[in-house]
Design a protein around this motif. Structure first.
Motif, short mmCIF file in Angstrom:
data_model
loop_
_atom_site.label_atom_id
_atom_site.label_comp_id
_atom_site.label_asym_id
_atom_site.label_seq_id
_atom_site.Cartn_x
_atom_site.Cartn_y
_atom_site.Cartn_z
N UNK A 21 -8.23 -30.32 -8.08
CA UNK A 21 -7.05 -29.60 -7.61
C UNK A 21 -6.34 -28.81 -8.69
N UNK A 22 -6.33 -29.35 -9.90
CA UNK A 22 -5.55 -28.69 -10.95
C UNK A 22 -6.32 -27.55 -11.61
N UNK A 23 -7.63 -27.63 -11.56
CA UNK A 23 -8.43 -26.57 -12.18
C UNK A 23 -8.23 -25.25 -11.43
N UNK A 24 -8.19 -24.16 -12.17
CA UNK A 24 -8.05 -22.86 -11.51
C UNK A 24 -9.40 -22.34 -11.03
N UNK A 25 -10.49 -22.88 -11.60
CA UNK A 25 -11.79 -22.27 -11.28
C UNK A 25 -12.71 -23.11 -10.42
N UNK A 26 -12.52 -24.44 -10.36
CA UNK A 26 -13.46 -25.28 -9.62
C UNK A 26 -13.51 -24.90 -8.14
N UNK A 27 -12.33 -24.79 -7.51
CA UNK A 27 -12.30 -24.49 -6.07
C UNK A 27 -12.91 -23.12 -5.76
N UNK A 28 -12.46 -22.04 -6.42
CA UNK A 28 -13.09 -20.73 -6.14
C UNK A 28 -14.60 -20.71 -6.40
N UNK A 29 -15.03 -21.38 -7.47
CA UNK A 29 -16.48 -21.42 -7.77
C UNK A 29 -17.23 -22.11 -6.64
N UNK A 30 -16.71 -23.27 -6.20
CA UNK A 30 -17.40 -24.02 -5.15
C UNK A 30 -17.37 -23.26 -3.81
N UNK A 31 -16.25 -22.59 -3.50
CA UNK A 31 -16.19 -21.78 -2.27
C UNK A 31 -17.25 -20.68 -2.31
N UNK A 32 -17.37 -20.04 -3.46
CA UNK A 32 -18.34 -18.95 -3.60
C UNK A 32 -19.76 -19.48 -3.43
N UNK A 33 -20.06 -20.61 -4.08
CA UNK A 33 -21.38 -21.21 -3.93
C UNK A 33 -21.62 -21.64 -2.48
N UNK A 34 -20.57 -22.11 -1.82
CA UNK A 34 -20.68 -22.55 -0.42
C UNK A 34 -21.10 -21.38 0.47
N UNK A 35 -20.60 -20.19 0.18
CA UNK A 35 -20.95 -19.00 0.97
C UNK A 35 -22.38 -18.53 0.67
N UNK A 36 -22.78 -18.63 -0.60
CA UNK A 36 -24.16 -18.28 -0.95
C UNK A 36 -25.11 -19.27 -0.27
N UNK A 37 -24.76 -20.55 -0.31
CA UNK A 37 -25.58 -21.58 0.31
C UNK A 37 -25.71 -21.40 1.81
N UNK A 38 -24.60 -21.06 2.46
CA UNK A 38 -24.66 -20.91 3.92
C UNK A 38 -25.52 -19.70 4.31
N UNK A 39 -25.50 -18.65 3.50
CA UNK A 39 -26.34 -17.48 3.80
C UNK A 39 -27.81 -17.85 3.73
N UNK A 40 -28.17 -18.59 2.67
CA UNK A 40 -29.55 -19.01 2.48
C UNK A 40 -29.99 -19.92 3.63
N UNK A 41 -29.13 -20.90 3.94
CA UNK A 41 -29.45 -21.87 5.00
C UNK A 41 -29.58 -21.17 6.36
N UNK A 42 -28.61 -20.33 6.71
CA UNK A 42 -28.65 -19.68 8.01
C UNK A 42 -29.77 -18.64 8.10
N UNK A 43 -30.00 -17.92 7.01
CA UNK A 43 -31.05 -16.90 7.02
C UNK A 43 -32.42 -17.53 7.25
N UNK A 44 -32.71 -18.56 6.48
CA UNK A 44 -34.05 -19.16 6.55
C UNK A 44 -34.24 -19.99 7.83
N UNK A 45 -33.27 -20.87 8.15
CA UNK A 45 -33.44 -21.65 9.39
C UNK A 45 -33.38 -20.73 10.60
N UNK A 46 -32.54 -19.68 10.53
CA UNK A 46 -32.45 -18.74 11.64
C UNK A 46 -33.79 -18.07 11.90
#
Lengths: 165, 158
Positions: A21-46
């Motif tokens: 919570x206190x880090x300025x970069x952990x949350x944005x980094x993980x959100x960004x990775x979460x979006x990259x991951x969802x694209x890969x997952x949805x693209x390939x399984x789709x």
């Protein structure tokens, strides 16, 4: 609910949760990775699901399946970053029914994939390019595609549909 | 310029997008933008990884039907993107990362169009070995669409 509340309180007090919570970069980094991951997952399984449903018939099911490790990488990224969010702000998720719907749809997609692996995989992998899929495989493809789209919908709509934000 | 941005942000459509309590306003527009992103970047990833040598049993000639799916998803994101920009025009126009995002999308589109053209011309002949210019385009496509996602995500934090 009290056990859950106690767990949330304990988790929120852990050094890891505070750090997330206190880090300025952990949350944005993980959100960004979460979006990259969802694209890969949805693209390939789709793509694989569309083949099961009956599109892209020139691609054998076995060949389409060869991309699946990429979907697993996408899922792994999203499971890991999802756990970071949960540790960071547990109350925001476990008290939000939309989050439980999201978890439910992930489980549905997982059970559907297990059903495919256990009962239908051998039959599907034996299909030649150009061959149509039987109705049961089409149904598995539809359930998979619908579940993952529902996971995405619940995830993105979490802050708007839920009551914990 | 500031006046123009302020008038865009003050328009009825922008105000509805931003302020309406309706589920169909901001939240649905943002969610549609996420669906479009997943389809565009995801379908691109399928094509790009195949061209880079993953899943060689997939015939390259079978991939082009993915492009219309991507163009429709891109159109969805173009429209929802304009609405999201209008809702916060003055803030977005002041963010460097917003221009980075637009530049990445423009470059990524050019690369994807080049891949589509190349596959339409020579897909039948390239199953065994992928020509190096196509591998290069596939690599660029992966990097640029990923960069567009990163820049878009960071818009919320800058």
């Amino acid at each position: 609910m009290t056990v859950l509340d106690a767990f949330v309180q304990w988790l929120q007090g852990t050094p890891l949760s505070l750090w997330i919570n206190q880090s300025t970069w952990v949350w944005p980094l993980c959100e960004t990775l979460h979006f990259i991951g969802l694209s890969l997952l949805l693209g390939v399984t789709g793509f694989f699901d569309l083949r099961l449903i009956g599109f892209f018939k020139r691609v054998s099911v076995a060949a389409a399946k060869d991309l699946m490790p990429l979907a697993l990488i996408g899922f792994g990224i999203n499971a890991a970053t999802g756990v970071v969010f949960l540790i960071g702000l547990p109350g925001q998720y476990v008290h939000n029914r939309i989050w439980w719907f999201k978890v439910g749809f992930i489980l549905l997609a997982g059970l559907n994939a297990l059903l495919y692996e256990g009962r239908w995989s051998a039959k599907a992998l034996a299909l030649t390019p150009g061959a149509d899929t039987p109705g049961s495989l089409k149904l598995i493809g539809v359930v998979s595609l619908a579940s993952w789209l529902a996971v995405l919908y619940c995830g993105r709509m979490l802050p708007f549909l839920g009551d914990a934000f | 310029m500031t006046d123009l941005l302020a008038s865009i942000e003050g328009s009825a459509l922008a105000a509805w997008t931003r302020e309406s309590p309706s589920i169909w306003a901001y939240s649905t527009i943002l969610t549609l933008h996420t669906f479009g992103l997943a389809i565009v970047a995801g379908a691109n990833a399928v094509i790009d990884f195949r061209l880079l040598g993953v899943a060689p049993r997939i015939p390259v000639a079978a991939l082009p039907p993915l492009f219309p799916i991507m163009w429709w998803a891109f159109a969805l994101n173009f429209i929802t993107g304009i609405l999201l920009f209008m809702a916060d025009a003055t803030a977005r126009a002041g963010q460097l990362v917003f221009y980075v995002k637009l530049a990445m999308i423009a470059l990524a589109l050019l690369v994807t169009i080049a891949v589509a053209k190349s596959l339409r011309r020579e897909a039948g002949a390239i199953d065994a070995t992928i020509p190096s210019h196509l591998r290069m385009l596939a690599m660029l496509s992966l990097v640029l669409w990923t960069a567009a996602i990163v820049a878009g995500r960071l818009l919320a934090y800058q």
